[in-house]
Design an enzyme around this catalytic site. Structure first.
Site, PDB file in Angstrom:
ATOM      1  N   PRO A 181     -30.647 -12.673 -17.646  1.00 56.55           N
ATOM      2  CA  PRO A 181     -29.451 -12.174 -16.971  1.00 56.55           C
ATOM      3  C   PRO A 181     -28.569 -11.253 -17.806  1.00 56.55           C
ATOM      4  O   PRO A 181     -27.497 -10.865 -17.364  1.00 56.55           O
ATOM      5  CB  PRO A 181     -28.687 -13.462 -16.654  1.00 56.55           C
ATOM      6  CG  PRO A 181     -29.026 -14.375 -17.780  1.00 56.55           C
ATOM      7  CD  PRO A 181     -30.450 -14.038 -18.190  1.00 56.55           C
ATOM      8  N   CYS A 182     -29.013 -10.866 -18.982  1.00 55.54           N
ATOM      9  CA  CYS A 182     -28.085 -10.180 -19.884  1.00 55.54           C
ATOM     10  C   CYS A 182     -27.604  -8.830 -19.378  1.00 55.54           C
ATOM     11  O   CYS A 182     -26.603  -8.317 -19.823  1.00 55.54           O
ATOM     12  CB  CYS A 182     -28.695 -10.024 -21.270  1.00 55.54           C
ATOM     13  SG  CYS A 182     -30.218  -9.080 -21.266  1.00 55.54           S
ATOM     14  N   ARG A 183     -28.319  -8.228 -18.423  1.00 56.35           N
ATOM     15  CA  ARG A 183     -27.880  -6.917 -17.931  1.00 56.35           C
ATOM     16  C   ARG A 183     -27.218  -7.010 -16.563  1.00 56.35           C
ATOM     17  O   ARG A 183     -26.969  -6.005 -15.918  1.00 56.35           O
ATOM     18  CB  ARG A 183     -29.091  -5.977 -17.825  1.00 56.35           C
ATOM     19  CG  ARG A 183     -29.646  -5.574 -19.170  1.00 56.35           C
ATOM     20  CD  ARG A 183     -28.751  -4.587 -19.840  1.00 56.35           C
ATOM     21  NE  ARG A 183     -29.257  -4.156 -21.131  1.00 56.35           N
ATOM     22  CZ  ARG A 183     -28.638  -3.298 -21.933  1.00 56.35           C
ATOM     23  NH1 ARG A 183     -27.483  -2.787 -21.563  1.00 56.35           N
ATOM     24  NH2 ARG A 183     -29.159  -2.946 -23.082  1.00 56.35           N
TER      25      ARG A 183
END
Lengths: 120, 249
Positions: free
Chosen positions: B198-200
């Protein structure tokens, strides 16, 4: 629908299914095979000099996204995201004609786009 | 991708112009920020419930799984998906007699040269994909977990899952220097799943959130988020979610 060449030097002249809206033949036609799309940049996406395009109904979102990416000369690592109705991302396989039927108004389909680097 | 803490994710967006950063700071100071990329767990659950109501209406197959004895839960959907046999690696042994799956050795090609059309009648393999929408406390956003198997229960390898990522995203995802698709233990079930990192999330959520705010519209976070991440993994989110699901109060 045939896929066009992926060459980065391809201009919109090689892509007859997407043309400037200005060149589209006007006139009442119930069988209009192209729809007008208005592209709006959000975030830090570059703004397209030409915002209004005539696109064949059968063109997919993915195909349109590829066209915009080439037109804007995005880096290979940059991903383009397209939104309809401001906050919904249509499936890449969705046809723009269907989007026009659902969300078109005043004779055009407004699509917002933004870019980001590849995930990860 | 370096692990950003929740507090730094929104404030250190290097893509924002100075004027935007200034505006965001003013919005965030001392009042509820409607354009925040973060989602508290309560809002997550409310968005899911509204999403699920529409799923029920259109028979889209989503359900809520509550973890017994807790107030935690997640959305779940199972899909049977035909794929080209080339998605599956040939070195995995399977019997040609298996009625659930055939190899791409069995393929009927019909050429109709007069019509200029080559009709390929290809028998597809059928995969079972199970998608879970979970809330991540550490990222304060939703995360998509999934597992995939053949119909006879063989779990897909990470390579096979990659083969089935939508071509629109596959190249760029694979170019990322970090693991975008990873094998993770499901935080609530403890079973092996795949997860879309989910980092982006902020990069594709923020524009939509800003747009909605500019138009004075509230949007359902889960609808927007899932419409972006779903198709990456062949999960279809029908267009009607866009117009029929409201934002939580």
């Amino acid at each position: 629908m045939s896929d066009n060449a992926e060459s980065p030097t391809e201009t919109q002249k090689d892509d007859p299914s997407i043309q400037h809206a200005a060149t589209e033949q006007t006139g009442a036609s119930d069988e209009k095979k192209k729809i007008d799309v208005l592209l709006k940049a959000v975030g830090d996406a570059p703004i397209m000099k030409t915002k209004k395009w005539s696109v064949e109904r059968g063109r997919t979102v993915q195909s349109l996204a590829q066209f915009i990416s080439r037109f804007l000369k995005l880096e290979a690592s940059e991903q383009l995201f397209i939104y309809v109705n401001q906050s919904f991302a249509p499936s890449p396989d969705q046809e723009v004609g269907v989007l026009f039927e659902c969300f078109g108004s005043d004779g055009k389909l407004v699509l917002h786009y933004c870019k980001s680097q590849a995930w990860g | 991708m370096f692990l950003m803490t929740a507090t730094s994710l929104c404030s250190s967006n290097v893509y924002m112009s100075d004027s935007r950063r200034f505006k965001s700071y003013n919005k965030m100071a001392g009042e509820r920020n409607p354009a925040s990329c973060y989602l508290d767990e309560r809002t997550f659950q409310l968005c899911c419930q509204l999403f699920l109501q529409h799923s029920e209406t259109i028979q889209d197959g989503w359900s809520w799984e509550q973890i017994k004895g807790t107030d935690e839960g997640f959305m779940k959907k199972t899909v049977l998906m035909p794929v080209k046999p080339s998605v599956l690696h040939k070195q995995h042994e399977y019997s040609i007699q298996d009625e659930n799956m055939v190899t791409d050795d069995i393929q009927a090609n019909v050429e109709d040269e007069t019509a200029g059309v080559q009709a390929v009648c290809e028998i597809h393999a059928v995969l079972r994909y199970e998608y879970h929408v979970l809330y991540s406390c550490s990222y304060q956003i939703p995360v998509l977990y999934f597992r995939a198997s053949t119909l006879d229960g063989r779990p897909l390898s990470l390579e096979e899952v990659w083969s089935n990522v939508h071509p629109n995203y596959r190249q760029r995802l694979q170019q990322g220097p970090w693991d975008t698709l990873t094998q993770q233990e499901h935080p609530l079930l403890g079973q092996p799943f795949f997860m879309l990192h989910p980092c982006r999330t902020e990069e594709f959520m923020k524009p939509a959130l800003d747009l909605a705010q500019a138009e004075n519209k509230r949007m359902n976070y889960i609808v927007t988020w899932l419409s972006v991440v779903g198709p990456v993994l062949r999960l279809d989110v029908p267009l009607s979610y866009s117009t029929e699901v409201s934002a939580p109060d």
